[in-house]
Design a protein around this motif. Structure first.
Motif, PDB file in Angstrom:
ATOM      1  N   VAL A  90       5.742   1.799   5.607  1.00 20.13           N
ATOM      2  CA  VAL A  90       4.658   2.197   4.692  1.00 20.13           C
ATOM      3  C   VAL A  90       3.494   2.781   5.478  1.00 20.13           C
ATOM      4  O   VAL A  90       2.980   3.872   5.170  1.00 20.13           O
ATOM      5  CB  VAL A  90       4.200   0.998   3.842  1.00 20.13           C
ATOM      6  N   LEU A  91       3.050   2.084   6.516  1.00 24.74           N
ATOM      7  CA  LEU A  91       1.889   2.540   7.274  1.00 24.74           C
ATOM      8  C   LEU A  91       2.113   3.917   7.890  1.00 24.74           C
ATOM      9  O   LEU A  91       1.287   4.831   7.737  1.00 24.74           O
ATOM     10  CB  LEU A  91       1.554   1.530   8.371  1.00 24.74           C
ATOM     11  N   PHE A  92       3.229   4.085   8.555  1.00 24.40           N
ATOM     12  CA  PHE A  92       3.423   5.307   9.327  1.00 24.40           C
ATOM     13  C   PHE A  92       3.978   6.462   8.500  1.00 24.40           C
ATOM     14  O   PHE A  92       3.937   7.602   8.935  1.00 24.40           O
ATOM     15  CB  PHE A  92       4.301   5.018  10.545  1.00 24.40           C
ATOM     16  N   SER A  93       4.471   6.179   7.316  1.00 25.08           N
ATOM     17  CA  SER A  93       4.879   7.277   6.432  1.00 25.08           C
ATOM     18  C   SER A  93       3.707   7.805   5.617  1.00 25.08           C
ATOM     19  O   SER A  93       3.746   8.946   5.141  1.00 25.08           O
ATOM     20  CB  SER A  93       5.999   6.820   5.489  1.00 25.08           C
ATOM     21  N   GLN A  94       2.656   6.994   5.450  1.00 21.27           N
ATOM     22  CA  GLN A  94       1.536   7.396   4.593  1.00 21.27           C
ATOM     23  C   GLN A  94       0.309   7.863   5.369  1.00 21.27           C
ATOM     24  O   GLN A  94      -0.559   8.531   4.804  1.00 21.27           O
ATOM     25  CB  GLN A  94       1.133   6.222   3.686  1.00 21.27           C
ATOM     26  N   VAL A 100      -8.010   6.983   7.342  1.00 23.70           N
ATOM     27  CA  VAL A 100      -8.621   5.661   7.477  1.00 23.70           C
ATOM     28  C   VAL A 100      -7.759   4.643   6.737  1.00 23.70           C
ATOM     29  O   VAL A 100      -7.351   4.877   5.595  1.00 23.70           O
ATOM     30  CB  VAL A 100     -10.044   5.638   6.893  1.00 23.70           C
ATOM     31  N   VAL A 101      -7.484   3.521   7.375  1.00 26.86           N
ATOM     32  CA  VAL A 101      -6.737   2.440   6.741  1.00 26.86           C
ATOM     33  C   VAL A 101      -7.552   1.156   6.835  1.00 26.86           C
ATOM     34  O   VAL A 101      -8.245   0.924   7.833  1.00 26.86           O
ATOM     35  CB  VAL A 101      -5.345   2.248   7.392  1.00 26.86           C
ATOM     36  N   VAL A 102      -7.514   0.343   5.794  1.00 31.96           N
ATOM     37  CA  VAL A 102      -8.187  -0.947   5.777  1.00 31.96           C
ATOM     38  C   VAL A 102      -7.131  -2.042   5.873  1.00 31.96           C
ATOM     39  O   VAL A 102      -6.226  -2.117   5.031  1.00 31.96           O
ATOM     40  CB  VAL A 102      -9.022  -1.131   4.500  1.00 31.96           C
ATOM     41  N   LEU A 103      -7.237  -2.874   6.898  1.00 38.22           N
ATOM     42  CA  LEU A 103      -6.303  -3.978   7.121  1.00 38.22           C
ATOM     43  C   LEU A 103      -7.042  -5.307   7.021  1.00 38.22           C
ATOM     44  O   LEU A 103      -8.247  -5.379   7.283  1.00 38.22           O
ATOM     45  CB  LEU A 103      -5.661  -3.868   8.512  1.00 38.22           C
ATOM     46  N   PRO A 104      -6.337  -6.379   6.675  1.00 41.41           N
ATOM     47  CA  PRO A 104      -6.983  -7.700   6.661  1.00 41.41           C
ATOM     48  C   PRO A 104      -7.237  -8.190   8.074  1.00 41.41           C
ATOM     49  O   PRO A 104      -6.366  -8.107   8.946  1.00 41.41           O
ATOM     50  CB  PRO A 104      -5.965  -8.582   5.936  1.00 41.41           C
ATOM     51  N   SER A 105      -8.428  -8.713   8.308  1.00 37.34           N
ATOM     52  CA  SER A 105      -8.744  -9.239   9.639  1.00 37.34           C
ATOM     53  C   SER A 105      -8.112 -10.605   9.866  1.00 37.34           C
ATOM     54  O   SER A 105      -8.035 -11.082  11.006  1.00 37.34           O
ATOM     55  CB  SER A 105     -10.262  -9.351   9.816  1.00 37.34           C
ATOM     56  N   ASP A 106      -7.650 -11.236   8.782  1.00 38.95           N
ATOM     57  CA  ASP A 106      -7.061 -12.573   8.879  1.00 38.95           C
ATOM     58  C   ASP A 106      -5.591 -12.568   8.483  1.00 38.95           C
ATOM     59  O   ASP A 106      -5.049 -13.581   8.043  1.00 38.95           O
ATOM     60  CB  ASP A 106      -7.830 -13.555   7.998  1.00 38.95           C
ATOM     61  N   GLY A 107      -4.933 -11.425   8.647  1.00 40.72           N
ATOM     62  CA  GLY A 107      -3.543 -11.301   8.230  1.00 40.72           C
ATOM     63  C   GLY A 107      -2.565 -11.704   9.324  1.00 40.72           C
ATOM     64  O   GLY A 107      -2.930 -12.333  10.329  1.00 40.72           O
ATOM     65  N   TYR A 108      -1.336 -11.314   9.128  1.00 50.07           N
ATOM     66  CA  TYR A 108      -0.232 -11.653  10.022  1.00 50.07           C
ATOM     67  C   TYR A 108      -0.593 -11.323  11.461  1.00 50.07           C
ATOM     68  O   TYR A 108      -1.196 -10.287  11.753  1.00 50.07           O
ATOM     69  CB  TYR A 108       1.014 -10.899   9.573  1.00 50.07           C
ATOM     70  N   LEU A 173      -4.479   4.572  -1.613  1.00 42.24           N
ATOM     71  CA  LEU A 173      -3.275   3.855  -2.011  1.00 42.24           C
ATOM     72  C   LEU A 173      -3.441   2.383  -1.682  1.00 42.24           C
ATOM     73  O   LEU A 173      -4.258   2.008  -0.834  1.00 42.24           O
ATOM     74  CB  LEU A 173      -2.050   4.415  -1.294  1.00 42.24           C
ATOM     75  N   VAL A 174      -2.631   1.543  -2.342  1.00 41.60           N
ATOM     76  CA  VAL A 174      -2.724   0.096  -2.141  1.00 41.60           C
ATOM     77  C   VAL A 174      -1.341  -0.487  -1.875  1.00 41.60           C
ATOM     78  O   VAL A 174      -0.408  -0.258  -2.648  1.00 41.60           O
ATOM     79  CB  VAL A 174      -3.342  -0.605  -3.366  1.00 41.60           C
ATOM     80  N   ALA A 175      -1.228  -1.221  -0.778  1.00 40.96           N
ATOM     81  CA  ALA A 175      -0.003  -1.952  -0.461  1.00 40.96           C
ATOM     82  C   ALA A 175      -0.327  -3.438  -0.403  1.00 40.96           C
ATOM     83  O   ALA A 175      -1.364  -3.831   0.148  1.00 40.96           O
ATOM     84  CB  ALA A 175       0.580  -1.494   0.870  1.00 40.96           C
ATOM     85  N   VAL A 176       0.534  -4.264  -0.977  1.00 45.16           N
ATOM     86  CA  VAL A 176       0.337  -5.708  -0.973  1.00 45.16           C
ATOM     87  C   VAL A 176       1.513  -6.374  -0.269  1.00 45.16           C
ATOM     88  O   VAL A 176       2.675  -6.146  -0.632  1.00 45.16           O
ATOM     89  CB  VAL A 176       0.211  -6.268  -2.408  1.00 45.16           C
TER      90      VAL A 176
END
Length: 378
Positions: A90-94, A100-108, A173-176
């Motif tokens: 998802v990340l590298f295809s989009q 600019v991408v927003v990622l969770p600072s407390d994620g995996y 776009l939104v990915a969960v």
């Protein structure tokens, strides 16, 4: 065949992705081991080469799609060799240089490595914690918002619908990441997400014996771009893994009900202990995330987190457990736990424990944990 939205989760899980009944055929066809297929003349038909598609993937992809978005014919699912393969697709295809991408600072805990790679490709990475919908503050100009809810390992929850509406209003776009919740816990596409992404290694398949990932998407153009990325990098699952995953889906509802109930029972048993700090489980009525979780989740997952006073205390606790394996990952039928800081990638205290409740008898599991806590305190 897509199942009706009116049937229960257990029925859907048992029937998902099965082919139409045909006399003398197996109800769940065995894995198809093929690198190539008969292909005389012009290229046509669904199966041409083993990196592009496989009948065993097709059954599994249909099954996952029926769980993620029951009764919705416009949804497509793509399976991958692992959860990280699905995330990367998802990340590298989009995204491209300048986005600019927003990622969770407390994620995996692999996300710091992902951030390094994205930055190296000229992509701006912004981060914000999951709790409190903090990602709203850094959305302007973003191409993609990545949500992980509940977050791993801290178990914070954000309002997916609210964030998705805000992101779409800004053209993002939104990915969960739906790994911890599973499709039986929440359905991100129904909450407005463009992609539902997950590691099938965890509770979806539940036995800790395969690596798998998937992406479910409603938009055909977006799906095609993710499919193209899978083809380019070859991040495909083996047919045996895909077949084992499909077989395991049949017990998903049974496993989830017991495991989630065990997680709640354990959280309730730990709630009043003075040697426990930072207890988190979204299913607890007094958990900081419970209100939002109850609005968008149908089940709260099998993971509980808490912190013991010191690293030594946490290690003694882990050594004292008899019914719980000291192992990474979560969602298996056998309970697992670990002192999460040992990996170094999560911003958590030294005594932080991520506990994944299995399918043991609840009284036995709770008793084992309480005894181990008492022994660790000596």
């Amino acid at each position: 065949m897509t199942q009706s939205t009116q049937i229960g989760d257990g029925t859907r899980a048992v029937r998902a992705g099965l082919p139409e009944a045909s006399k003398n055929d197996p109800t769940l066809p065995g894995p198809v081991f093929a690198a190539h297929f008969h292909l005389p003349g012009d290229v046509s038909g669904p199966y041409t080469y083993g990196r592009d598609d496989n009948p065993t993937w097709t059954h599994l992809e249909r099954a996952i799609g029926e769980l993620e978005a029951p009764g919705q014919e416009d949804v497509d699912t793509l399976v991958f060799a692992s959860g990280m393969a699905a995330i990367s697709a998802v990340l590298f295809s989009q995204l491209k240089a300048g986005d600019v991408v927003v990622l969770p600072s407390d994620g995996y805990q692999v996300f710091p490595l992902v951030r390094e790679q994205l930055t190296a490709f000229g992509i701006e990475v912004r981060t914000a914690p999951t709790g409190g919908d903090a990602q709203l503050d850094v959305l302007d100009g973003a191409k993609l918002l990545w949500i992980e809810t509940p977050s791993n390992p801290g178990l914070d929850v954000c309002d997916v619908r609210r964030l998705a509406e805000a992101a779409h209003a800004r053209g993002a776009l939104v990915a969960v990441d739906n790994t911890l919740a599973t499709p039986l816990g929440q359905r991100p596409l129904d909450l407005g997400a463009d992609f539902s992404v997950a590691s099938g290694t965890k509770q979806l398949t539940g036995h800790g014996d395969i690596l798998l990932g998937y992406v479910t998407c409603r938009d055909a153009e977006l799906t095609a771009s993710v499919r193209g990325w899978r083809k380019i990098v070859g991040a495909i699952p083996g047919p045996m893994e895909a077949w084992l995953a499909h077989r395991s889906l049949a017990t998903l509802q049974l496993r989830a009900e017991r495991q989630n109930a065990n997680a709640l029972a354990l959280a309730l048993a730990l709630r009043d202990r003075e040697d426990i700090e930072g207890l988190r489980y979204p299913g607890l009525p007094d958990d900081p995330s419970h209100k939002i979780a109850a609005q968008q989740m149908r089940r709260f997952g099998c993971v509980v987190s808490f912190t013991l006073p010191t690293r030594a205390r946490a290690e003694r606790f882990m050594e004292s457990l008899t019914l719980v394996d000291d192992a990474t990952s979560f969602g298996g039928v056998r309970s697992t736990a670990e002192r999460r800081r040992r990996w170094g990638g999560d911003d958590v205290p030294e005594g932080f424990i991520r506990f994944s409740a299995g399918a043991e008898d609840p009284d036995d599991l709770v008793a084992d944990v309480l005894r181990a806590l008492d022994e660790a305190a000596i």
